[in-house]
Each structure stands twice: as C-alpha cells, then as structure tokens.
Write a protein that holds these residues in place. Structure first.
Motif, PDB file in Angstrom:
ATOM      1  N   PRO A  94     -11.418   1.543   3.345  1.00  8.36           N
ATOM      2  CA  PRO A  94     -11.056   0.748   4.520  1.00  8.36           C
ATOM      3  C   PRO A  94      -9.556   0.484   4.636  1.00  8.36           C
ATOM      4  N   ASP A  95      -8.849   0.475   3.509  1.00  8.56           N
ATOM      5  CA  ASP A  95      -7.443   0.039   3.562  1.00  8.56           C
ATOM      6  C   ASP A  95      -6.617   0.788   2.510  1.00  8.56           C
ATOM      7  N   VAL A  96      -5.427   1.263   2.913  1.00  7.32           N
ATOM      8  CA  VAL A  96      -4.547   1.956   1.952  1.00  7.32           C
ATOM      9  C   VAL A  96      -3.158   1.306   1.925  1.00  7.32           C
ATOM     10  N   THR A  97      -3.090   0.035   2.259  1.00  7.35           N
ATOM     11  CA  THR A  97      -1.796  -0.659   2.303  1.00  7.35           C
ATOM     12  C   THR A  97      -1.078  -0.585   0.961  1.00  7.35           C
ATOM     13  N   SER A  98      -1.797  -0.900  -0.131  1.00  6.99           N
ATOM     14  CA  SER A  98      -1.134  -0.895  -1.443  1.00  6.99           C
ATOM     15  C   SER A  98      -0.868   0.530  -1.916  1.00  6.99           C
TER      16      SER A  98
ATOM     17  N   ASN B 177       3.425  -2.800   2.225  1.00  3.78           N
ATOM     18  CA  ASN B 177       3.914  -4.194   2.181  1.00  3.78           C
ATOM     19  C   ASN B 177       5.154  -4.343   1.312  1.00  3.78           C
TER      20      ASN B 177
ATOM     21  N   TYR C  71      -8.822   1.039  -6.235  1.00  9.19           N
ATOM     22  CA  TYR C  71      -9.570   2.002  -5.421  1.00  9.19           C
ATOM     23  C   TYR C  71     -10.700   2.603  -6.252  1.00  9.19           C
TER      24      TYR C  71
ATOM     25  N   THR D 260      -3.757   7.853  11.647  1.00  9.28           N
ATOM     26  CA  THR D 260      -4.019   6.570  12.317  1.00  9.28           C
ATOM     27  C   THR D 260      -3.233   5.439  11.664  1.00  9.28           C
ATOM     28  N   VAL D 261      -3.094   5.500  10.339  1.00 13.56           N
ATOM     29  CA  VAL D 261      -2.340   4.461   9.608  1.00 13.56           C
ATOM     30  C   VAL D 261      -0.838   4.610   9.833  1.00 13.56           C
TER      31      VAL D 261
END
Length: 449
Positions: free
Chosen positions: A16-20, A25, A293, A64-65
C-alpha cells in the motif's frame, strides 16, 4: 542524488505504501533519479503477455507514486520476472541521451528468463552510466554457477551493438538478488550473530566477499558495509527468519555494488587522482534494508548515492517555448531552436504534456516538427498546434521535443499555464442558468392546484 532499490517481490502485488522505501519523507534534498530493480515479478504466462502489451502493475504503481512529484519514467526493461525501472526529474531529461536496454537469459542454459540480467545504459551529462539488475542461481552450493552467470551477463550485454561494453562505462551499478550465501557457519551461529548485531562475524564467510578476494573481475566492484540484518529468508509479513521445514539459513542475497572506471584505470601510485582525471565520482550515503515490508520472503535493500559529475554537456540540444497566451480558443505557436550539430529527423515531434506526466508517450497532443512548421530562419523555427487539440479546461503544462534519432527527449520547456476556454465556460454557465429557469412539469402542475 540517486536512490537505488533492489527487491525480490516473490510474485506479490505492490504494497500500500512505499514512502520509507523511496525515502520520500527525507529531510534532505530530493532525489534526482530513482533506479528500481525487482526480481520475481509475477510472470505467469497470462500476466506476462498482458504486461508486454500494457504496463505491468509494478510500473504503474511506481509511476503513480513518482509522477506527481515531478519524475518521469525514463526507461524500463522486463525479462520475465526481472524488471528494471528508471525515473528522473524533468530538469535532467535534455542531458540524458543514448538510452539502450538489454537482457540476458541464463536459466535453463540460456533458454529461460527466470534467471539472468536486465540492463539500462545511458549517457548522463556526457558520462556513460550502466545499471544492471540480476537474479543469479539459488542454493548454497552454486557459488561458481553464480559467478559464471554474472561473467556471461557482463560479456553478452550490448554484444555486437555500437555501444561500449558494460565494463567500459564510466560507472556501472550491479545489483539484484545475487543469491550469495553465508558459508561454513551453522544456522544457530548465524542467527545468534544476527540477534546480537555482530554482523561482522559473518562477513568473512559471505560468498560474495570471499569471491571478491579471489576473482579479478570482481575486485573493482565496491560495496558498502553490510550493517543490516541478512535480508533472506523471512516468513511473510514478519521479521522472523524462516520457520518452515526447510529453515533456510539467513543470507545477504540482496546486494548493491558499483564500479567506477576511472578509479580502475587512472589511479596514480599514491592512489590519488589529478583534477583532470576525476570527472565523475560516486559516494554512498546510505546502504540499508527495510524490515517493515513483508510481502515476500526477502526484505528490500536501498542504496542512496551522490554522483558528482563534471558536465561534458551543459546546453540542451533543443530549446523550446510556448508563444503568447495559450487556450483552446485559437491555434497556438511553439518556437524552438537547435544547436548546429543536432541530428534532426522528419519523425521528430513536440509533445504537450501535463506537468505530472508519467512517461514519454503520456502526451496530451503533439505536433510534427516538419509537417506542422509555419516559419523558419537560421535562429529559430515555429510550429503550430491546432486549437481543437488544446485542453478546454486549461491547467499547467510543459512542452518536450522528442528526437527520433536519439530516441529521447532532448529539450523541455518551463511549465506554463493554458487558460480555460472562456467560450465553453460561458456556454456551460448559460445552460446551467436555463436549466434552473425552466420549472419541471411536476412543479408546474402542482402550482395549478
């Protein structure tokens, strides 16, 4: 700043998320380039055939990210389960040229693409850079096979093409699920060393570290210190090492190495460079795994690098600008100029792109530079775009010049505004007012009573 990811995703769908993972950030300056190497992307035959026709789910996910953040997919190459994606900031596009991709199968004696390597090479500000994502044979006893396969991949990339060999590039990044294991030590000693964070006890028995001491072709490759837990093999959605019957011994299978050609060739006796020779340098800022992950039995590994380049190219081949105010109410003009040595072609085109475009084919509309030319002099040329092709709603856009000979974008404009179509907006408002003024039948019949 270059951020490189290697991850064996074990046929899973994107998380769902690959920010890290992408360090989105991070408080420091943003990345200029993302290089994402995946292994074991779902390659069942139906998936693979549909992915050949359309972008695969992982490519779409990363686009998309990253596209809203100002990155476009520069290039990608897929061989069955191996996928390599490269994203760059818009500003660098005119200085990236000669992009080529290649793949080498090594599975089943070269007939099957479940193992092997995929490569993207380019010229970046005049320096040659090569990225190679590999998936080498598994199992403890196959060290020699891994080394043989890697040597074969090195030799076969771009063979017979008018491109430097992989080792002749100024910088070569080699990464992937290289599948090297920790030899000799038993599973209990390995796990105990990991639990106590005494990773250094395991380094000397790491098969890749051992091979680098013996194999001449590996000695020029550099790797950061393995200061993170071995990244294989984990139970899914956990940070617990394999509890299945096989109880695989943990290993640093997922690695990132690099090789700088001028380091290998121009080092003086003191191990120093003269200013003239050191036109490019690579600094590793961060080499870590990402334990959070859990979609596969491998943890992803990232390397964040600083590339310091003495630019051999400082001017774009083409400079282009929109002329006047743009809207869909009238045809619009683009002016452009090219440097004298630019190898133009009748198949060159200028595309209109939304600012957050994903890749070179993600244009809103385009003009052929020859067919749509309306004026030309020695300093600049003008091309028109039809009003019918301009988006009525307006917004923020940019223009890109695509060179057919160089197969890349060679010029990009500053972002600019397209004004909304006033005629259309007024028409919409009039229709809206008329619809309010006309009472519905049911309401009129009610008033009669």
């Amino acid at each position: 700043r270059l951020h490189l990811v290697t991850w064996n995703v074990g046929t899973a769908s994107p998380p769902p998320d690959v920010t890290s993972l992408l360090q989105l950030n991070s408080l420091g300056p943003t990345m200029d380039m993302y290089v994402i190497g995946l292994q074991e992307v779902n390659s069942r035959i139906t998936n693979f055939l549909s992915d050949l026709a359309f972008d695969d789910p992982w490519s779409i996910f990363f686009m998309t990210v990253l596209s809203p953040l100002g990155y476009i997919k520069l290039s990608s190459v897929r061989m069955q389960g191996l996928l390599l994606l490269i994203f760059v900031k818009h500003v660098h596009l005119p200085f990236i040229r000669d992009i080529h991709t290649h793949y080498t199968r090594t599975g089943l004696y070269g007939y099957w693409g479940n193992k092997g390597g995929v490569t993207v090479r380019m010229s970046l500000y005049g320096h040659t850079i090569c990225f190679m994502n590999c998936h080498l044979p598994a199992h403890m006893e196959n060290t020699e096979q891994r080394l043989d396969d890697f040597e074969k991949i090195l030799e076969m990339q771009f063979e017979g093409e008018n491109i430097p060999s992989t080792l002749d590039h100024d910088v070569l990044f080699w990464f992937g699920d290289l599948n090297f294991r920790i030899a000799d030590y038993g599973i209990h000693f390995v796990r105990e060393s990991i639990n106590n964070k005494r990773y250094n006890l395991l380094w000397e028995k790491d098969q890749l570290n051992m091979a680098k001491k013996k194999e001449a072709f590996l000695q020029e490759f550099i790797e950061g210190p393995l200061q993170f837990k071995p990244t294989y093999k984990f139970d899914l959605y956990s940070d617990v090492y394999d509890t299945s019957e096989k109880k695989r011994k943990p290993a640093w299978t997922d690695r990132i190495l690099w090789r700088v050609k001028n380091l290998c060739q121009h080092a003086s006796k003191e191990g120093e460079f003269s200013e003239e020779e050191q036109t490019i340098s690579v600094t590793l800022n961060n080499y870590i795994s990402h334990m959070s992950y859990g979609i596969s039995d491998h943890k992803p590994v990232t390397g964040t690098f600083g590339l310091e380049l003495k630019p051999l190219l400082s001017d774009p081949l083409v400079t282009l600008n929109p002329e006047g105010e743009w809207s869909a109410e009238h045809d619009v003009l683009i002016s452009y100029s090219a440097v004298p040595e630019f190898p133009s072609s009748a198949w060159d085109w200028i595309g209109l792109f939304k600012v957050a475009f994903r890749h070179v084919n993600d244009y809103v509309t385009y003009a052929w530079v020859e067919d749509d030319e309306i004026s030309s002099n020695k300093d600049s040329k003008q091309v028109y775009m039809s009003a019918a092709e301009i988006p009525d709603m307006g917004g923020e856009f940019l223009l890109c010049y695509y060179s057919n000979n160089l197969q890349s974008i060679v010029g990009i404009s500053q972002p600019f505004q397209i004004q909304p179509n006033r005629t259309l907006i007024e028409k919409d408002l009039t229709q809206e007012e008329n619809s309010w003024m006309q009472k519905p039948d049911s309401l009129e019949s009610h008033n009669e009573f």
